[in-house]
Design a protein around this motif. Structure first.
Motif, PDB file in Angstrom:
ATOM      1  N   ASN A 213      94.241 -67.292  17.926  1.00  0.00           N
ATOM      2  CA  ASN A 213      94.746 -66.220  18.622  1.00  0.00           C
ATOM      3  C   ASN A 213      95.562 -66.387  19.530  1.00  0.00           C
ATOM      4  O   ASN A 213      96.242 -65.820  20.276  1.00  0.00           O
ATOM      5  N   SER A 214      96.189 -67.836  19.686  1.00  0.00           N
ATOM      6  CA  SER A 214      97.157 -68.392  20.727  1.00  0.00           C
ATOM      7  C   SER A 214      98.350 -68.005  20.193  1.00  0.00           C
ATOM      8  O   SER A 214      98.623 -67.440  18.940  1.00  0.00           O
ATOM      9  N   PRO A 215      99.455 -67.759  20.942  1.00  0.00           N
ATOM     10  CA  PRO A 215     100.707 -67.525  20.381  1.00  0.00           C
ATOM     11  C   PRO A 215     101.202 -68.516  19.346  1.00  0.00           C
ATOM     12  O   PRO A 215     101.831 -68.000  18.508  1.00  0.00           O
ATOM     13  N   ALA A 216     100.795 -69.855  19.489  1.00  0.00           N
ATOM     14  CA  ALA A 216     101.353 -70.913  18.532  1.00  0.00           C
ATOM     15  C   ALA A 216     100.608 -70.743  17.028  1.00  0.00           C
ATOM     16  O   ALA A 216     101.190 -70.411  15.984  1.00  0.00           O
ATOM     17  N   GLY A 217      99.282 -70.285  17.217  1.00  0.00           N
ATOM     18  CA  GLY A 217      98.478 -69.897  16.100  1.00  0.00           C
ATOM     19  C   GLY A 217      98.859 -68.588  15.268  1.00  0.00           C
ATOM     20  O   GLY A 217      98.926 -68.830  14.022  1.00  0.00           O
TER      21      GLY A 217
ATOM     22  N   GLY B 279      88.789 -69.343  29.731  1.00  0.00           N
ATOM     23  CA  GLY B 279      90.211 -69.412  29.155  1.00  0.00           C
ATOM     24  C   GLY B 279      90.843 -70.523  30.176  1.00  0.00           C
ATOM     25  O   GLY B 279      90.677 -70.408  31.381  1.00  0.00           O
ATOM     26  N   GLY B 280      91.767 -71.155  29.758  1.00  0.00           N
ATOM     27  CA  GLY B 280      92.925 -71.831  30.149  1.00  0.00           C
ATOM     28  C   GLY B 280      92.530 -73.297  30.667  1.00  0.00           C
ATOM     29  O   GLY B 280      91.471 -73.851  29.970  1.00  0.00           O
ATOM     30  N   GLU B 281      93.428 -73.998  30.885  1.00  0.00           N
ATOM     31  CA  GLU B 281      92.951 -75.685  30.801  1.00  0.00           C
ATOM     32  C   GLU B 281      91.865 -75.971  31.831  1.00  0.00           C
ATOM     33  O   GLU B 281      90.982 -76.829  31.357  1.00  0.00           O
ATOM     34  N   VAL B 282      91.722 -75.294  32.645  1.00  0.00           N
ATOM     35  CA  VAL B 282      90.529 -75.596  33.637  1.00  0.00           C
ATOM     36  C   VAL B 282      89.214 -75.325  32.895  1.00  0.00           C
ATOM     37  O   VAL B 282      88.191 -76.224  33.268  1.00  0.00           O
ATOM     38  N   GLU B 283      89.028 -74.571  31.900  1.00  0.00           N
ATOM     39  CA  GLU B 283      87.703 -74.366  31.223  1.00  0.00           C
ATOM     40  C   GLU B 283      87.309 -75.640  30.470  1.00  0.00           C
ATOM     41  O   GLU B 283      86.194 -75.917  30.410  1.00  0.00           O
TER      42      GLU B 283
ATOM     43  N   ASN C 104     100.417 -72.587  25.145  1.00  0.00           N
ATOM     44  CA  ASN C 104     100.675 -71.632  24.036  1.00  0.00           C
ATOM     45  C   ASN C 104      99.895 -71.985  22.781  1.00  0.00           C
ATOM     46  O   ASN C 104      99.847 -71.137  21.542  1.00  0.00           O
ATOM     47  N   ARG C 105      99.119 -72.976  22.906  1.00  0.00           N
ATOM     48  CA  ARG C 105      98.281 -73.586  21.611  1.00  0.00           C
ATOM     49  C   ARG C 105      96.743 -73.211  21.858  1.00  0.00           C
ATOM     50  O   ARG C 105      95.908 -73.170  21.264  1.00  0.00           O
ATOM     51  N   HIS C 106      96.611 -72.645  23.223  1.00  0.00           N
ATOM     52  CA  HIS C 106      95.166 -72.645  23.806  1.00  0.00           C
ATOM     53  C   HIS C 106      94.599 -71.223  23.421  1.00  0.00           C
ATOM     54  O   HIS C 106      95.183 -70.284  23.150  1.00  0.00           O
ATOM     55  N   GLU C 107      93.433 -71.282  22.842  1.00  0.00           N
ATOM     56  CA  GLU C 107      92.621 -70.130  22.449  1.00  0.00           C
ATOM     57  C   GLU C 107      92.310 -69.098  23.540  1.00  0.00           C
ATOM     58  O   GLU C 107      91.691 -69.420  24.168  1.00  0.00           O
TER      59      GLU C 107
ATOM     60  N   LEU D 202      88.973 -76.759  23.877  1.00  0.00           N
ATOM     61  CA  LEU D 202      89.699 -77.824  23.621  1.00  0.00           C
ATOM     62  C   LEU D 202      91.085 -77.523  23.259  1.00  0.00           C
ATOM     63  O   LEU D 202      91.647 -78.619  23.595  1.00  0.00           O
ATOM     64  N   THR D 203      91.085 -76.538  22.658  1.00  0.00           N
ATOM     65  CA  THR D 203      92.682 -76.293  22.362  1.00  0.00           C
ATOM     66  C   THR D 203      93.576 -76.514  23.239  1.00  0.00           C
ATOM     67  O   THR D 203      93.442 -75.854  24.601  1.00  0.00           O
ATOM     68  N   GLY D 204      94.856 -76.947  23.210  1.00  0.00           N
ATOM     69  CA  GLY D 204      95.764 -77.118  24.174  1.00  0.00           C
ATOM     70  C   GLY D 204      95.820 -78.334  24.846  1.00  0.00           C
ATOM     71  O   GLY D 204      96.920 -78.922  25.124  1.00  0.00           O
ATOM     72  N   TRP D 205      94.882 -79.129  24.643  1.00  0.00           N
ATOM     73  CA  TRP D 205      94.782 -80.629  24.816  1.00  0.00           C
ATOM     74  C   TRP D 205      95.310 -81.515  23.961  1.00  0.00           C
ATOM     75  O   TRP D 205      94.649 -81.709  22.654  1.00  0.00           O
TER      76      TRP D 205
END
Length: 434
Positions: free
Chosen positions: A166-170, A242-246, A226-229, A209-212
């Protein structure tokens, strides 16, 4: 303390006894172990090896140039892999801190990255040097974070390609989650297979973990929003927004979980005490893990000072890696590229090629793995060949400096000389175990 205690310290906690070492540490074997934990030495053998980012950039250059020359770079990457494996092995043989080298191997195997995935083979050495080695006497959370962010792990367990559906890239590419890294962190790195998680937790953690991923130009870790769910996820009953911090928060939570404490404690106790470690030792290690927020130095010190750890000499079968290194500490290192190649090939001949575990679970740490008939036959053939090549001047009396020989071994060695004496020592029950 006794000669037996000194031998035990050198083989169980270190990488094997070299001639003269027993006498040098006999007055205080435990102090010898503990002193290395206070003053770990950086192996000079590892100096000058390339970092992962520079290797990944070079691999990218090679891939581009292979359009005109398909064989370009193959020898270069093979040479790098051999140099890394040889440097690691030489470091363990020559190190004044062999206890630290054993810890590096234990944790590198716990967080396995295997060369069986060819795309990560050239950076497995860098992974160990950068993500494992700096943290073996630090906190478990710091190692877990370093390992999870390292491009070798992100590539090995496919998180670099994982995209939130459901991310922009997905939404644009129609691609979805890859659960490999999430599943293995839960099953193999933290909670353990019986640690109390379910498939829903695996899916939630994979989304977290998406976006890492890996920067394609620089070869280093980067977070790609934009890859992060997007949206909330529930992991082990806790809500993540949500976000990198999660991901940072999830790793911290996992590193402090009671199941992680029990899982890590059981593996450490199995490696340092017995294949089936005393429950009381596992319990006290797990409690220390929780009480100290995963302080691995505190856990290692506890292992060294607990009676259960010292109560079963020769309880552990030497792995091929252990056997090759202990043998080299006994007979001495040869110099040169051919010697390096023989060292590394010995591991492969005996069934444990460097950084080539067959799965993310790593190499087994129980005797039955290394005692199958074919494995024992390989050990004897290897020992015979090595003794024939290096044993002409070997004196049977040297065996007394590296093993506590029982009656059968003493009888076998009595009157043996040269190559026969070295072969009988290497093949003995006492040398094959630690």
């Amino acid at each position: 303390m006794s000669k037996e205690a000194a031998l035990f310290a050198l083989t169980r906690f270190g990488m094997g006894a070299a001639p003269g070492e027993v006498a040098a540490i006999a007055a205080d074997p435990r102090g010898w172990v503990l002193g290395q934990l206070d003053r770990p030495m950086a192996p000079p053998e590892l100096a000058g090896l390339p970092d992962h980012a520079s290797t990944l950039r070079r691999m990218a250059e090679i891939r581009k140039e292979r359009k005109r020359d398909p064989d370009l770079g193959k020898d270069e990457m093979r040479r790098l892999a051999m140099a890394e494996a040889a440097a690691r092995t030489r470091a363990a043989i020559a190190s004044p801190s062999p206890v630290v080298e054993r810890l590096v191997r234990f944790w590198s195997n716990h967080f396995t990255v295997s060369t069986q995935r060819q795309q990560v083979a050239p950076i497995t050495g860098a992974f160990e040097r950068e993500a494992i080695r700096p943290h073996v006497l630090g906190r478990f959370h710091d190692m877990l974070r370093a390992v999870t962010r390292h491009p070798a792990m992100l590539a090995y367990l496919d998180n670099a390609q994982s995209i939130g559906p459901n991310s922009p890239a997905g939404q644009k590419r129609g691609k979805g989650l890859n659960e490999n890294l999430a599943r293995e962190i839960l099953e193999l790195h933290t909670l353990g297979v019986d640690g109390g998680y379910g498939q829903g937790d695996v899916e939630a953690f994979a989304g977290i973990l998406t976006g890492w991923t890996i920067d394609p130009e620089g070869g280093f870790f980067r977070y790609v929003p934009n890859r992060h769910e997007p949206g909330a996820k529930m992991l082990l009953g806790q809500r993540f927004e949500g976000g990198e911090v999660e991901t940072e928060r999830a790793l911290l939570m996992l590193s402090r979980h009671p199941s992680t404490a029990r899982f890590v404690a059981a593996k450490l106790a199995r490696h340092f005490a017995a294949d089936d470690p005393p429950p009381a030792l596992v319990e006290v290690l797990a409690r220390t893990f929780l009480d100290t927020d995963g302080d691995l130095l505190a856990m290692t010190r506890l292992l060294v000072t607990r009676a259960e750890t010292w109560s079963q000499p020769l309880a552990k079968m030497r792995s091929p890696d252990d056997l090759v290194i202990a043998t080299a500490r006994l007979i001495g290192l040869e110099a040169g590229d051919d010697a390096d190649r023989r060292l590394v090939q010995s591991m492969a001949v005996l069934g444990q090629p460097v950084w080539s575990a067959p799965s993310p679970a790593g190499w087994p740490d129980r005797a039955e793995t290394w005692m199958a008939p074919e494995s024992l036959m390989r050990r004897l053939e290897w020992a015979r060949a090595l003794a024939d090549r290096r044993g002409r001047s070997f004196a049977a009396q040297e065996a007394q400096q590296v093993i506590a020989a029982g009656p059968a071994t003493r009888q076998a060695l009595e009157g043996a000389r040269g190559t026969d004496a070295l072969f009988l020592l290497l093949a003995s029950r006492e040398f094959q175990r630690r």
